[in-house]
Design an enzyme around this catalytic site. Structure first.
Site, mmCIF file in Angstrom:
data_model
loop_
_atom_site.group_PDB
_atom_site.id
_atom_site.type_symbol
_atom_site.label_atom_id
_atom_site.label_comp_id
_atom_site.label_asym_id
_atom_site.label_seq_id
_atom_site.Cartn_x
_atom_site.Cartn_y
_atom_site.Cartn_z
ATOM 1 C CE LYS A 249 -4.277 1.115 2.393
ATOM 2 N NZ LYS A 249 -5.125 0.747 3.513
ATOM 3 C CG ASP B 251 0.087 10.814 -4.115
ATOM 4 O OD1 ASP B 251 -0.625 9.867 -3.718
ATOM 5 O OD2 ASP B 251 0.668 11.599 -3.340
ATOM 6 N N GLY B 252 -0.922 7.696 -5.699
ATOM 7 C CA GLY B 252 -0.519 6.309 -5.467
ATOM 8 C C GLY B 252 0.380 6.132 -4.262
ATOM 9 N NE ARG C 262 -4.179 -4.453 2.588
ATOM 10 C CZ ARG C 262 -5.183 -3.596 2.529
ATOM 11 N NH1 ARG C 262 -5.443 -2.787 3.536
ATOM 12 N NH2 ARG C 262 -5.950 -3.540 1.468
ATOM 13 N NE ARG D 192 -10.414 -4.389 -2.013
ATOM 14 C CZ ARG D 192 -9.780 -3.636 -1.120
ATOM 15 N NH1 ARG D 192 -10.481 -2.847 -0.342
ATOM 16 N NH2 ARG D 192 -8.474 -3.665 -1.013
ATOM 17 C CG ASP E 162 -14.549 0.951 -1.418
ATOM 18 O OD1 ASP E 162 -15.634 1.389 -1.029
ATOM 19 O OD2 ASP E 162 -13.477 1.576 -1.290
#
Ligand code: AMP
Ligand code: MG
Length: 494
Positions: free
Chosen positions: A114, A126-127, A177, A184, A253
């Site tokens: 992430k 911006d990711g 993670r 989802r 989500d």
């Protein structure tokens, strides 16, 4: 197996899903990827060695700066209802699925980054992720695991060496993670909206094969999948609420099909109890307040059920009837789990009508006198052990009324407990001493951000791993915030 330094992430299960479910991003360079924290205990839990994760190759792969040519990462597409509004395309805008590694019991564990850079689903973003949001997710997800609550886990934190622009410039970081699935409710909504019933079926079959294997050859397996997902969510939400947890952004989500807590944004644990408590700065109407969570989960599960309708029956009316039958089971399942949990917190061996009413009264008492939720149940557990009520009475001694109410309450409690006593070890397991209090999390983040001092973060992470049995040297972590330490709002801080 010491000394073997090969990447244990060996497969990419989501590649078997129909085209359209994912995109292949390109690597994003970072100035100085550095491993800050590796959760060696989690690796040991999976039966894996830490050595590869400590290598320079890993630092580059675990920040998305290089991609494995043998097993390229994916960004997954999903849709979702955000605060009730449907957004047909969300997806991993700042996340990257590296693939799966095998735990010693044969389970495939997803490894996801992430904050590793932009993807096809980044829209205007911006990711990137801020160090603060990464440390928050690490602490809170590991706190959940310590509490025995189903959750995605935090495996590592890496800083990127760049700053990211938010309200202010902040250090950038990547969280590694793990999860037993990244599917989802929003994944099903995406399939239903863009790809059609066959893709929904492929997704459902994927989820069943991987995570609900006992349903593989069941008749009416899609109805049973809906039922199983409902059951897991009912349990999960009850367990959140029993420890005073508020997820903060229960958008569809952010709801996992396998019932793990996922996507820790502006989440928090309550200090003084207030059933309508909200921390999220963007949740102005209290949609995701502590006491709204069961209703919202049910709403989200209804969205999930809608995507499954074509699989439930070829006749729509019958499909809807079937879905409704499953969905009506959610409320009683939640209630059973919640009140059974409250009974255990109160040290009662079995649920009863009188016990349920008493549990409601207890929560009202806590709310009326702004009593700290965790401290109260800790004091109650101590009172049950020592058979003395001093600490408990002190908690309620804010006013004469409070004291009188508390004395009456205690008398009722003793009477109920005498009829159905739960052993004190089980009562303790229902009542953690330590939670990831917001002010502690914020302090740990501040030290890391300002001085690259990870000592408070590491200390808190270590203590949160055993929240029922806290070392005396960590006693100060048990106290509610002083007035000047109170954190009233948390931010997405993405
Ligand atoms: P969240 O609220 O964290 O569940 O995120 C909602 C959506 O926004 C997801 O599709 C994320 O991938 C996307 N998103 C959040 N932050 C960023 C970011 N900095 N860059 C790109 N996408 C983002
Ligand atoms: Mg999310």
């Amino acid at each position: 197996m010491n000394g073997i330094v090969t990447n244990p992430i060996y497969q990419q299960l989501y590649r078997n899903l129909p085209a359209g479910f994912y995109a292949e991003p390109t690597p994003t360079p970072f100035p100085a990827p550095t491993l800050i924290e590796l959760n060696v205990a989690l690796l040991a839990h999976y039966g894996l060695e830490p050595s590869w994760f400590q290598s320079a190759e890993a630092a580059a792969l675990l920040t998305g700066q290089t991609h494995s040519p043998d097993n390229p990462p994916l960004a997954l597409a999903y849709a979702g209802h955000q605060f009730g509004n449907f957004v047909p395309l969300l997806g991993d805008g700042r996340a990257l699925l590296l693939g799966q590694m095998a735990a010693h019991d044969g389970r495939a564990i997803d490894v996801q980054l992430k904050g590793s850079g932009r993807t096809a689903y980044s829209r205007g973003g911006d990711g990137r992720a801020t160090l603060g949001s990464v440390l928050r997710e690490y602490l809170v997800s590991e706190a959940m695991a310590g509490l025995g609550i189903a959750t995605t886990r935090s495996l590592a934190v890496l800083t990127t060496g760049e700053t990211v622009r938010r309200e202010q410039r902040q250090p950038g970081a990547v969280l590694v993670r793990t999860a037993t699935s990244h599917m989802r409710v929003g994944s099903f909504q995406y399939a239903a909206t863009h790809l059609g019933p066959e893709a929904v079926q492929a997704l459902a079959d994927h989820v069943i094969a991987r995570n609900f294997a006992d349903l593989s050859s069941a008749e009416e397996r899609y109805a049973k999948l809906l039922d199983a997902v409902n059951t897991r969510q009912a349990e999960l939400i009850a367990r959140w609420m029993l420890v005073g947890f508020i997820h903060g952004v229960m958008n569809t989500d952010n709801m996992s099909i396998v019932g793990e807590t996922i996507d820790f944004g502006p989440c928090a644990f309550v200090d003084e109890f207030n059933p309508g408590k909200v921390f999220s700065s963007i949740d102005r109407r209290g949609r995701y307040a502590w006491n709204q969570q069961p209703a919202i989960a049910h709403w989200n599960l209804t969205r999930f059920a809608e995507t499954l309708l074509p699989l439930l029956d070829s006749e729509q009316d019958r499909a809807i009837e079937l879905a409704k039958q499953q969905l009506t089971r959610f409320a009683p399942q939640f209630s059973t789990a919640f009140y059974a949990g409250l009974a255990a917190k109160l040290g009662l061996a079995a649920r009863s009508e009188a016990g349920d009413t008493f549990a409601d009264t207890t929560l009202q008492l806590l709310a009326a006198h702004d009593i700290d939720y965790t401290v109260f149940f800790d004091a109650l557990t101590i009172a049950a052990n020592l058979k003395e009520d001093v600490a408990l009475l002190e908690l309620c001694a804010v006013s004469e009324d409070g004291q009188r109410e508390a004395s009456e309450w205690l008398q009722q409690w003793r009477t109920l407990r005498a009829m159905s006593p739960l052993d004190t070890a089980s009562m303790r397991r229902a009542n953690p001493r330590l939670i990831a209090r917001n002010h502690l999390v914020e302090k740990a983040i501040a030290a890391a951000e300002r001085n690259a001092d990870y000592t408070p973060f590491r200390r808190l992470a270590r203590a949160l791993a055993s929240p029922f049995d806290v070392a005396t040297t960590d006693d100060e972590l048990l106290s509610p915030p002083r007035i000047e330490e109170r954190v009233t709002a948390t931010f997405c801080g993405t």
